[in-house]
Write a protein that holds these residues in place. Structure first.
Motif, PDB file in Angstrom:
ATOM      1  N   UNK A 131       6.300  31.645  35.074  1.00  8.92           N
ATOM      2  CA  UNK A 131       6.834  30.298  35.294  1.00  8.92           C
ATOM      3  C   UNK A 131       7.184  30.102  36.773  1.00  8.92           C
ATOM      4  N   UNK A 132       7.753  31.150  37.402  1.00  8.78           N
ATOM      5  CA  UNK A 132       8.069  31.075  38.829  1.00  8.78           C
ATOM      6  C   UNK A 132       6.785  30.860  39.632  1.00  8.78           C
ATOM      7  N   UNK A 133       5.767  31.640  39.304  1.00 13.89           N
ATOM      8  CA  UNK A 133       4.492  31.540  40.014  1.00 13.89           C
ATOM      9  C   UNK A 133       3.889  30.140  39.864  1.00 13.89           C
ATOM     10  N   UNK A 134       3.952  29.608  38.652  1.00 18.90           N
ATOM     11  CA  UNK A 134       3.445  28.262  38.408  1.00 18.90           C
ATOM     12  C   UNK A 134       4.191  27.233  39.233  1.00 18.90           C
ATOM     13  N   UNK A 135       5.525  27.361  39.265  1.00 17.64           N
ATOM     14  CA  UNK A 135       6.339  26.410  40.025  1.00 17.64           C
ATOM     15  C   UNK A 135       6.045  26.514  41.517  1.00 17.64           C
ATOM     16  N   UNK A 136       5.973  27.765  42.014  1.00 20.37           N
ATOM     17  CA  UNK A 136       5.657  27.953  43.438  1.00 20.37           C
ATOM     18  C   UNK A 136       4.317  27.321  43.774  1.00 20.37           C
ATOM     19  N   UNK A 193       4.999  15.255  45.198  1.00 19.11           N
ATOM     20  CA  UNK A 193       6.152  15.282  46.099  1.00 19.11           C
ATOM     21  C   UNK A 193       5.712  15.923  47.413  1.00 19.11           C
ATOM     22  N   UNK A 194       5.003  17.058  47.269  1.00 18.36           N
ATOM     23  CA  UNK A 194       4.552  17.785  48.450  1.00 18.36           C
ATOM     24  C   UNK A 194       3.719  16.906  49.351  1.00 18.36           C
ATOM     25  N   UNK A 195       2.798  16.177  48.734  1.00 18.94           N
ATOM     26  CA  UNK A 195       1.924  15.305  49.518  1.00 18.94           C
ATOM     27  C   UNK A 195       2.762  14.279  50.286  1.00 18.94           C
ATOM     28  N   UNK A 250      11.879  27.280  52.754  1.00 19.21           N
ATOM     29  CA  UNK A 250      12.909  27.082  51.738  1.00 19.21           C
ATOM     30  C   UNK A 250      12.900  25.640  51.225  1.00 19.21           C
ATOM     31  N   UNK A 251      12.663  24.699  52.132  1.00 16.15           N
ATOM     32  CA  UNK A 251      12.627  23.289  51.723  1.00 16.15           C
ATOM     33  C   UNK A 251      11.565  23.068  50.649  1.00 16.15           C
ATOM     34  N   UNK A 252      10.409  23.737  50.825  1.00 19.01           N
ATOM     35  CA  UNK A 252       9.342  23.583  49.836  1.00 19.01           C
ATOM     36  C   UNK A 252       9.717  24.305  48.546  1.00 19.01           C
ATOM     37  N   UNK A 253      10.263  25.503  48.707  1.00 18.40           N
ATOM     38  CA  UNK A 253      10.659  26.313  47.551  1.00 18.40           C
ATOM     39  C   UNK A 253      11.676  25.576  46.686  1.00 18.40           C
ATOM     40  N   UNK A 254      12.627  24.879  47.317  1.00 14.72           N
ATOM     41  CA  UNK A 254      13.720  24.249  46.585  1.00 14.72           C
ATOM     42  C   UNK A 254      13.506  22.768  46.313  1.00 14.72           C
ATOM     43  N   UNK A 255      12.254  22.327  46.344  1.00 11.73           N
ATOM     44  CA  UNK A 255      11.974  20.897  46.228  1.00 11.73           C
ATOM     45  C   UNK A 255      12.005  20.429  44.771  1.00 11.73           C
ATOM     46  N   UNK A 256      13.205  20.320  44.220  1.00 14.45           N
ATOM     47  CA  UNK A 256      13.336  19.775  42.865  1.00 14.45           C
ATOM     48  C   UNK A 256      13.326  18.247  42.966  1.00 14.45           C
ATOM     49  N   UNK A 273      20.425  21.600  53.885  1.00  9.80           N
ATOM     50  CA  UNK A 273      21.686  21.656  53.141  1.00  9.80           C
ATOM     51  C   UNK A 273      21.645  20.796  51.876  1.00  9.80           C
ATOM     52  N   UNK A 274      20.927  19.673  51.942  1.00  9.43           N
ATOM     53  CA  UNK A 274      20.758  18.884  50.718  1.00  9.43           C
ATOM     54  C   UNK A 274      20.133  19.768  49.641  1.00  9.43           C
ATOM     55  N   UNK A 275      19.076  20.474  50.022  1.00  4.19           N
ATOM     56  CA  UNK A 275      18.366  21.320  49.075  1.00  4.19           C
ATOM     57  C   UNK A 275      19.238  22.476  48.591  1.00  4.19           C
ATOM     58  N   UNK A 276      19.923  23.112  49.549  1.00  3.57           N
ATOM     59  CA  UNK A 276      20.745  24.280  49.207  1.00  3.57           C
ATOM     60  C   UNK A 276      21.924  23.901  48.310  1.00  3.57           C
ATOM     61  N   UNK A 277      22.622  22.809  48.674  1.00  2.00           N
ATOM     62  CA  UNK A 277      23.779  22.383  47.872  1.00  2.00           C
ATOM     63  C   UNK A 277      23.330  22.085  46.436  1.00  2.00           C
ATOM     64  N   UNK A 278      22.221  21.348  46.312  1.00  2.00           N
ATOM     65  CA  UNK A 278      21.739  21.010  44.974  1.00  2.00           C
ATOM     66  C   UNK A 278      21.420  22.264  44.171  1.00  2.00           C
TER      67      UNK A 278
END
Lengths: 111, 231
Positions: free
Chosen positions: A15-20, B84-86, B101-107, B131-136
């Protein structure tokens, strides 16, 4: 069915890999900010709405509609959410209210 | 510079704080009700950090060992991140290593703030978005961990709490519905999935649904865009 810890870790890893993948792929495909193809732009506009529809169906996929209670608790609770959300447009209220309504229904009414 | 960005970012995340704490709690309690220790929701929130997918993953964990299925399901559930990425290709430029990290935490929530908010004058854009991303993410991890711990002390009957996931998606669906004039994509999503559910059954309908949705939306592209221009 329950998984061993190792199996659970592999499942979570998948799931992590898919999300990444979904998060990083655009940045890997379009590194120089080349113009995004029209078709991808179109999918970007319409897919988010369709996918949430798919997820709603995914949530109720195992509800028995042909045997008692015929999906009534789910149906009533979803209707409750629709009305609550129509009325107040408050995400937390609608989710909390709908969940509590469903819990009351399956614990007290459709036991 | 960092403190300034943190102070500027915090107010924007307050609504998310309320929402994530609540949903995180519910998620942790749900995981607990499925028999998982709080370590699971905590680690899953840190590593996956995609709320809706974590609920789905909880389900996957109790329905057998199918990593490939889990991977592809994740791709589909999280396909929206691609878009979102696009949208963020430009904004996440020139922010240094924080970009990863911004990409990793892009909920969904961090995306919507970072996409629409211009940081105040004199505040570093990169650190603000960081910080927006980290706080969330902190709100979400804390909420779900607490839920996982409190879940074992919960004395009321939690039967039916799994409905929180259905409620979440129904509400997102409604939000999207109310915000749009054109409902074709949403209708296609529900109808195609319902048809595939009937044809393929509960265990095998996701991938056919996704293909059918892609096919119908691709066929509808002309009419969709034509009408949009005409409206």
């Amino acid at each position: 069915m329950s998984l061993s810890t190792g199996q659970a870790v592999i499942m979570i890893g998948a799931v992590v890999l898919g999300t990444l993948t979904t998060r990083f792929l655009p940045f890997l495909i379009f590194p120089d900010n080349r113009p995004t193809p029209k078709y991808i732009q179109y999918l970007g506009k319409v897919l988010p709405f369709a996918v949430i529809g798919l997820l709603v169906v995914y949530c109720v996929k195992s509800v028995p509609v042909l045997t008692w209670p015929y999906g009534l608790p789910e149906g009533i609770a979803v209707l409750g959410i629709v009305l609550l959300h129509w009325w107040k447009r408050n995400m937390l209220l609608s989710i909390g209210g709908g969940t509590i309504l469903y819990m009351l229904l399956v614990q007290l009414v459709f036991v | 510079m960092k403190m300034k960005a943190l102070k500027a970012a915090f107010p924007y995340t307050i609504p998310i704080c309320a929402g994530f704490t609540f949903l995180g709690l519910a998620y942790g309690i749900y995981m607990n009700s499925l028999g998982f220790s709080f370590v699971y929701p905590m680690l899953m929130s840190m590593t996956i950090f995609a709320g809706s997918m974590e609920f789905v993953a909880a389900n996957l964990l109790v329905s057998g060992f199918h990593p490939l299925h889990a991977f592809f399901l994740t791709l589909m559930v999280n396909a929206r991140h691609l878009f979102y990425g696009i949208s963020m290709l430009d904004k996440y430029k020139n922010v240094g290593k924080k970009k990863w990290y911004l990409i990793y935490g892009m909920c969904d929530e961090s995306f919507s703030i970072n996409c629409t908010t211009q940081p105040p004058e004199g505040v570093d854009k990169g650190w603000f978005m960081f910080f927006v991303t980290l706080l969330n993410q902190c709100y979400w991890v804390i909420g779900s961990t607490l839920g996982g711990i409190l879940g074992s002390f919960v004395t009321f009957n939690t039967k039916g709490i799994d409905f929180v996931m259905t409620a979440l998606f129904v509400v997102i669906f409604l939000d999207q519905w109310f915000s749009q004039k054109r409902h074709l994509p949403a209708i296609v999503g529900v109808a195609a999935s319902a048809v595939c559910l009937m044809l393929f059954g509960a265990d095998n309908f996701i991938i056919p649904s996704m293909l059918l949705i892609l096919a119908v939306l691709t066929l509808a592209k002309k009419s969709f865009e034509g009408k949009e221009m005409g409206s």
